[in-house]
Design an enzyme around this catalytic site. Structure first.
Site, PDB file in Angstrom:
ATOM      1  N   ASP A  22     -55.054 -60.435  22.172  1.00 21.69           N
ATOM      2  CA  ASP A  22     -56.045 -60.062  23.201  1.00 21.69           C
ATOM      3  C   ASP A  22     -57.428 -60.711  23.071  1.00 21.69           C
ATOM      4  O   ASP A  22     -57.978 -60.778  21.971  1.00 21.69           O
ATOM      5  CB  ASP A  22     -56.339 -58.554  23.158  1.00 21.69           C
ATOM      6  CG  ASP A  22     -55.119 -57.696  23.073  1.00 21.69           C
ATOM      7  OD1 ASP A  22     -53.999 -58.212  23.076  1.00 21.69           O
ATOM      8  OD2 ASP A  22     -55.310 -56.472  22.985  1.00 21.69           O
ATOM      9  N   GLU A 201     -52.912 -49.867  27.773  1.00 12.65           N
ATOM     10  CA  GLU A 201     -53.767 -50.559  26.806  1.00 12.65           C
ATOM     11  C   GLU A 201     -54.891 -51.288  27.536  1.00 12.65           C
ATOM     12  O   GLU A 201     -54.809 -51.571  28.730  1.00 12.65           O
ATOM     13  CB  GLU A 201     -52.954 -51.601  26.018  1.00 12.65           C
ATOM     14  CG  GLU A 201     -51.769 -51.008  25.251  1.00 12.65           C
ATOM     15  CD  GLU A 201     -50.976 -52.041  24.439  1.00 12.65           C
ATOM     16  OE1 GLU A 201     -50.634 -51.717  23.299  1.00 12.65           O
ATOM     17  OE2 GLU A 201     -50.709 -53.147  24.930  1.00 12.65           O
TER      18      GLU A 201
HETATM   19  C1  FRU Z   1     -52.688 -55.157  23.362  1.00 11.62           C
HETATM   20  C2  FRU Z   1     -52.808 -54.500  22.002  1.00 11.62           C
HETATM   21  C3  FRU Z   1     -53.955 -53.521  22.004  1.00 11.62           C
HETATM   22  C4  FRU Z   1     -54.331 -53.457  20.549  1.00 11.62           C
HETATM   23  C5  FRU Z   1     -54.091 -54.870  20.087  1.00 11.62           C
HETATM   24  C6  FRU Z   1     -53.620 -54.977  18.680  1.00 11.62           C
HETATM   25  O1  FRU Z   1     -52.051 -56.381  23.327  1.00 11.62           O
HETATM   26  O2  FRU Z   1     -51.595 -53.871  21.667  1.00 11.62           O
HETATM   27  O3  FRU Z   1     -53.656 -52.281  22.576  1.00 11.62           O
HETATM   28  O4  FRU Z   1     -55.659 -53.053  20.349  1.00 11.62           O
HETATM   29  O5  FRU Z   1     -53.140 -55.424  20.965  1.00 11.62           O
HETATM   30  O6  FRU Z   1     -53.610 -56.318  18.255  1.00 11.62           O
END
Ligand code: FRU
Length: 487
Positions: A22, A201
């Site tokens: 992300d 998310e």
């Molecule tokens: C989304 C996610 C988020 C989390 C991160 C962990 O892709 O699953 O929810 O904070 O990646 O790397």
């Protein structure tokens, strides 16, 4: 191995090496756009998360900076946001302004193997170059919520308070704070609304004018949906349009219609830049150009993961309701090197190679009254092609990457997927970016977007137009060769 290095995007942000997911903490501050990202510095697969960091003045050329946040006694550093604390509400900056990161600490509950997610702060007094974790972390704990992550924070002027939008299970929660340190729960959104095909998310929430009318505004809530093996599509992002009163979000249409931010397979966990100067009035978005379904096994070499192109988001009133538009940022035009133009021509039941290249911007306008399928074949050769096509009778825009190159690293990668795109007047416009390992298609001025990764041979560079079972008028066609951002 040669092919693998050739997958390195020449227009998109990638980490210099190792694993990235992300985008995090995007903020504009003192002339620089910051991009942080979920980063595993020791491996090309996901692991203990850090925040990698890069800065840019144009959102196109990036300077890599040292890791900003590393795991500590509270756990790994998951996704989150950064704000400019202009008036030192936090007290971190001795009355001056500075940057505050609000992120999720992820660890396991002592004495158990249960994971927990708690919200924490870090601050920087030197334009994001170094970060200090707040001594009283974590600042927001909800014992009862195992999935509680990815805080996005912004200043809400009418109430002179900070607002946090955060994912909790498969809903969104809202919190308020005067100082970023003490948070009060104020609302919830999501039950019975939108898609619940996976855990929610990486939310984002912001206000935009409709068709540029500042007296007619709506709030946009972006929500990513995590991978659930039961769904072919993998991880995806949806959005809601409605109102926000400082406490909670309400969808304008009820129940909220399903609005996908991107109809391709590779645009996930995207959010927008904070604190972009108001005179610009721009809402700038970037996503992770990947999908949890196969992210850990895509066939790149010493790095894994790329961002989408940065996009500007706007709202427009359509017959069915207010809808989001997405356009590539104009800064990308500075990468244009050569331009080829075609006068209008008719294409009947045939295909035509128009050019070759692996770093191109293509703008095409079509007109049709026949029932047919037409479109482009990108990164094409004798053995490979990625089809971006439109079927006029079904009114479906599709990408078919089943012969796009390397596909066998995951059973669900090779696929054809489509989305409804109405074209009653018989007109359609495509704005396409082709890079070493992706295609991004913006249809009808950003009304519908498809972003897909592909892994073709470096020798598959053909760009073709085609018409199948009928005839289409190519009203205009412009192809720009682009400069690499590394040149
Ligand atoms: C989304 C996610 C988020 C989390 C991160 C962990 O892709 O699953 O929810 O904070 O990646 O790397």
């Amino acid at each position: 191995a040669n092919n693998q290095t050739n997958f390195r995007p020449q227009l998109h942000f990638t980490p210099r090496d190792q694993w990235m997911n992300d985008p995090n903490g995007m903020v504009f501050y003192e002339g620089e756009y910051h991009l942080f990202y979920q980063y595993h510095p020791e491996s090309t697969v996901w692991g203990p998360m850090h925040w990698g960091h890069a800065v840019s003045q144009d959102l196109v050329h990036w300077e890599h900076l040292p890791i900003a946040l590393a795991p500590d006694e509270h756990g790994a550093i998951f996704s989150g946001s950064v704000v400019v604390d202009k008036h030192d509400t936090s007290g971190f900056f001795a009355g001056k302004s500075g940057l505050v990161a609000i992120f999720t600490h992820h660890d396991t509950k002592p004495g158990t193997d249960l994971t927990r997610q708690r919200q924490s702060l870090a601050y920087s007094t030197d334009r994001g170059r170094t970060w200090t974790k707040y001594a009283n972390n974590p600042v927001l704990i909800e014992e009862a919520l195992p999935d509680f992550r990815d805080p996005k924070v912004f200043w809400f002027n009418p109430q002179q308070s900070w607002v946090m939008v955060i994912a909790a299970g498969d809903t969104i929660r809202f919190y308020k704070s005067p100082n970023l340190k003490e948070w009060t729960h104020s609302g919830e959104f999501g039950v019975g609304q939108g898609s619940h095909d996976g855990v929610w998310e990486c939310p984002d929430l912001f206000e935009l004018p409709v068709d540029g009318d500042i007296l007619n505004r709506r709030w946009v809530l972006i929500v990513s949906i995590g991978e659930d093996a039961n769904f072919l599509e993998g991880s995806r992002t949806q959005c809601f349009i409605g109102s926000f009163n400082g406490d909670t979000f309400v969808s304008e249409e009820s129940p909220a219609p399903l609005l996908w931010l991107d109809h391709g397979r590779d645009n996930y966990a995207g959010v927008t830049w904070s604190d972009v100067p108001e005179q610009q009035g721009r809402r700038l978005f970037i996503g992770w150009m990947n999908n949890w379904k196969y992210a850990n096994v895509i066939p790149t070499s010493n790095w894994r993961g790329a961002m989408t192109l940065p996009r500007e988001l706007t709202l427009t009133a359509e017959m069915e309701g207010v809808r989001l538009l997405q356009k590539p940022i104009p800064e990308l035009q500075a990468q244009r090197r050569g331009e080829q133009n075609w006068a209008a021509f008719e294409l009947s039941n045939s295909e035509l190679t128009v050019t070759h290249g692996d770093l191109l911007e293509i703008i095409a306008e079509f007109e049709f009254d026949d029932e047919l399928e037409f479109g482009l074949k990108l990164r094409a050769s004798e053995t490979e092609e990625t089809i971006l096509g439109y079927s006029t009778h079904e009114q479906l825009l599709f990408i078919d990457r089943s012969r796009s190159g390397a596909i066998d690293f995951h059973a669900d990668f090779a696929c054809k997927h489509s989305a409804l795109l109405k074209a009653e007047t018989g007109n359609m416009k495509l704005h396409i970016f082709v890079d070493r390992s992706s295609i991004e298609a913006f249809a009808n001025d950003g009304k519908l977007v498809m972003t897909d990764q592909i892994f073709p041979l470096s020798s598959s560079t053909g760009i073709k137009l085609y018409a199948k079972d009928g005839s289409v008028k190519v009203k205009s066609l412009t192809i720009h060769t682009l400069n690499s951002i590394f040149d």
